[in-house]
Design an enzyme around this catalytic site. Structure first.
Site, short mmCIF file in Angstrom:
data_model
loop_
_atom_site.label_atom_id
_atom_site.label_comp_id
_atom_site.label_asym_id
_atom_site.label_seq_id
_atom_site.Cartn_x
_atom_site.Cartn_y
_atom_site.Cartn_z
N TYR A 159 42.25 22.69 48.59
CA TYR A 159 40.94 22.94 47.85
C TYR A 159 41.07 23.34 46.58
O TYR A 159 41.79 24.27 46.18
CB TYR A 159 40.21 23.77 49.01
CG TYR A 159 39.10 24.08 48.45
CD1 TYR A 159 37.88 23.25 48.66
CD2 TYR A 159 38.52 25.28 48.09
CE1 TYR A 159 36.67 23.57 48.14
CE2 TYR A 159 37.26 25.81 47.55
CZ TYR A 159 36.15 24.83 47.56
OH TYR A 159 35.02 25.00 47.34
N ASP A 259 47.03 25.02 40.77
CA ASP A 259 45.76 25.71 41.15
C ASP A 259 46.17 27.08 41.65
O ASP A 259 46.53 27.00 43.03
CB ASP A 259 44.81 24.96 41.97
CG ASP A 259 43.59 25.46 42.34
OD1 ASP A 259 43.41 26.72 41.81
OD2 ASP A 259 42.93 25.05 42.79
N LYS A 287 39.43 34.43 41.71
CA LYS A 287 39.73 35.62 42.73
C LYS A 287 40.30 36.77 42.01
O LYS A 287 39.35 37.31 41.36
CB LYS A 287 40.63 34.97 43.90
CG LYS A 287 39.73 33.73 44.39
CD LYS A 287 40.23 33.26 45.96
CE LYS A 287 39.52 32.53 46.43
NZ LYS A 287 39.85 31.00 46.43
C1 LIG Z 1 38.91 29.67 46.09
C2 LIG Z 1 39.56 28.63 45.58
C3 LIG Z 1 39.00 27.90 44.39
C4 LIG Z 1 37.57 27.75 43.92
O1 LIG Z 1 37.04 29.00 43.43
P1 LIG Z 1 35.68 29.37 43.80
O2 LIG Z 1 35.54 30.96 42.76
O3 LIG Z 1 35.35 29.59 44.90
O4 LIG Z 1 35.01 28.34 42.99
C5 LIG Z 1 39.81 26.79 43.74
N1 LIG Z 1 41.09 26.67 44.08
C6 LIG Z 1 41.73 27.27 45.11
C7 LIG Z 1 43.23 27.17 45.24
C8 LIG Z 1 41.00 28.36 45.79
O5 LIG Z 1 41.44 29.03 46.71
#
Ligand SMILES: *Cc1c(COP(=O)(O)O)cnc(C)c1O
Length: 449
Positions: A159, A259, A287
């Site tokens: 994701y 990511d 995060k």
């Molecule tokens: C949480 C997450 C996102 C998205 O971040 P948001 O602040 O919710 O838009 C993207 N990539 C990864 C790996 C994530 O865990």
């Protein structure tokens, strides 16, 4: 009204039996779609009523019925130094007193950028945004602008936020990837025209990567992945997987994007890239980097980052980007982490108390359970595979067992992710005792037949 004591007593009893969480959820659904501002909060996979949080401290939070929970989600990762950490709260208060936002640069942004570049050496320059989604969306645009190519490769079960290009999963035959009709958007509202530029491969499949690069290597703008995948429960890369991606991207001039929105400052101070020793071209963060405030970031090689406006032709902007209050929260969080040399060792040890405890408890109850753990992140699968390495294996887990376990734990005051496909998170505020208590509760729940 002046009710008789008997009636007052009856009212009190009714109030206790009617959960405030239920009442709030009812009310929320009238003005908020599904009653929540992010889907997984709605408990759809497990059923029941989401808990409405009123306050939190350290590893605990309290819901609208004033029931206390040990929190094993921690806002899906950001609260790594614990909820309402006094030093972070103080830093935020101080920043807030001098206005929330200026729309002009501040020193705090430089400090956070410097800190990020120092902790993650693959990042030479970094730009702040307001969410992980924005970070990955911008990183993709930048990679496409830099390479002049359109194709993106992502992996099944990863994701990366909800940008259109990334809401795609593959059809069955993965080697038919060249046929765009095999790719289906996993969300309504995503044009098929856009989806044809995203190829989806199975995680940890080296042969699939080599095959796609052999066929279309000169069209690939970027490969984006979670170097440790935390959005299909928790999956670690098999030896050779990340190495293969690095080699193929270098050979074919594609941008490798890690990511690390979830893994950055979560699995180690240097993120997943620090653990595996592989340097991506671009990294996305979120995060923890915002310490619980809405923050994301993307950064990497200077030659790529300099393609961004105002220096280069790739446009990217944000009214609240680098917000001073958010910078203060992120900076203080990273400062607290860096101030403790064995921060990640301790975090990792404590997380292991939990995963080992869960394994032991399941074993005793005769239930098949596999766990994964990296730093302060954990995953558990009701699954008899000894190791789980991809989405297809994750999907074979026992979701009925998961639901029972989830609700049993929730009832007993342990807040786990309300989905069998999400990782869990421990903070520095979780004591060994908290985690030992948690596994004791788990043992009781698992033994209930
Ligand atoms: C949480 C997450 C996102 C998205 O971040 P948001 O602040 O919710 O838009 C993207 N990539 C990864 C790996 C994530 O865990």
């Amino acid at each position: 009204f002046n009710y008789s004591p008997a009636i007052n007593k009856a009212i009190k009893e009714i109030e206790i039996t009617v959960s405030q969480n239920d009442a709030l959820f009812e009310r929320a659904q009238k003005t908020i779609p599904g009653g929540v501002n992010s889907p997984v909060r709605a408990f759809r996979q497990v059923g029941g009523t989401p808990r409405f949080v009123t306050r939190a401290q350290g590893p605990y939070f309290w819901d609208a019925d004033n029931k206390q929970y040990i929190d094993l989600i921690m806002s899906w990762g950001p609260m790594i130094v614990g909820h309402a950490n006094p030093e972070v709260v103080e830093a935020v208060k101080k920043a807030a007193e001098t206005s929330f936002s200026y729309g002009a640069p501040t020193e705090g942004e430089i400090e956070l950028a410097e800190r990020i570049c120092q902790l993650m050496p693959s990042i030479e320059q970094v730009r702040m945004v307001s969410s992980g989604t924005e970070a990955t969306m911008s990183a993709l645009r930048l990679a496409r602008g830099y390479t002049g190519r359109d194709l993106i490769i992502k992996f099944e079960g990863c994701y990366h936020g909800h940008a259109d290009s990334l809401l795609v999963k593959a059809g069955s035959g993965l080697l038919t990837f060249a046929d765009s009709t095999q790719n289906a958007p996993s969300s309504g509202g995503v044009p098929q025209d856009l989806v044809k530029h995203t190829l989806v491969l199975p995680y940890n499949d080296v042969a699939a990567i080599e095959e796609v690069f052999k066929k279309q290597g000169d069209q690939i703008a970027a490969v984006i992945l979670e170097p440790i995948a935390g959005n299909m429960n928790l999956i670690t890369p098999v030896p050779g997987f990340l190495e293969c991606l690095r080699a193929q991207c270098t050979q074919h001039g594609a941008v490798l994007i890690f990511d690390e929105v979830m893994t950055g400052f979560r699995v180690a101070l240097g993120g997943a890239q620090g653990l595996c020793g592989i340097k991506p071209d671009l990294t996305t963060l979120g995060k923890i980097v915002g310490g619980g405030m809405p923050v994301g970031a993307f950064g990497g090689k200077r030659a790529i980052m300099e393609k961004l406006a105002p220096l280069g032709p790739v446009y990217q902007a944000g009214t609240l980007s680098g917000n001073p209050v958010a910078m203060a929260a992120g900076l203080k969080t990273l400062e607290l982490i860096c101030a403790q040399p064995d921060f990640y060792k301790q975090l990792s040890d404590r997380t292991r108390v939990l995963t080992e405890g869960l394994t032991h408890a399941a074993h005793k109850a005769g239930i098949a359970l596999t766990t994964n753990q990296v730093g302060g992140m954990f995953g558990y699968f009701f699954n008899d595979e000894p190791t789980i390495t991809n989405y297809a294996e994750v999907m074979r887990s026992d979701t009925t067992r998961f639901k029972q376990f989830f609700h049993g734990m929730l009832q007993a005051g342990v807040y786990l992710a309300p989905s069998a496909f999400e990782a869990g998170f421990i903070s520095a505020a979780h004591s060994e005792e908290d985690l030992a208590n948690t596994t004791e509760i788990a043992e009781k729940i698992l033994n209930k037949k």
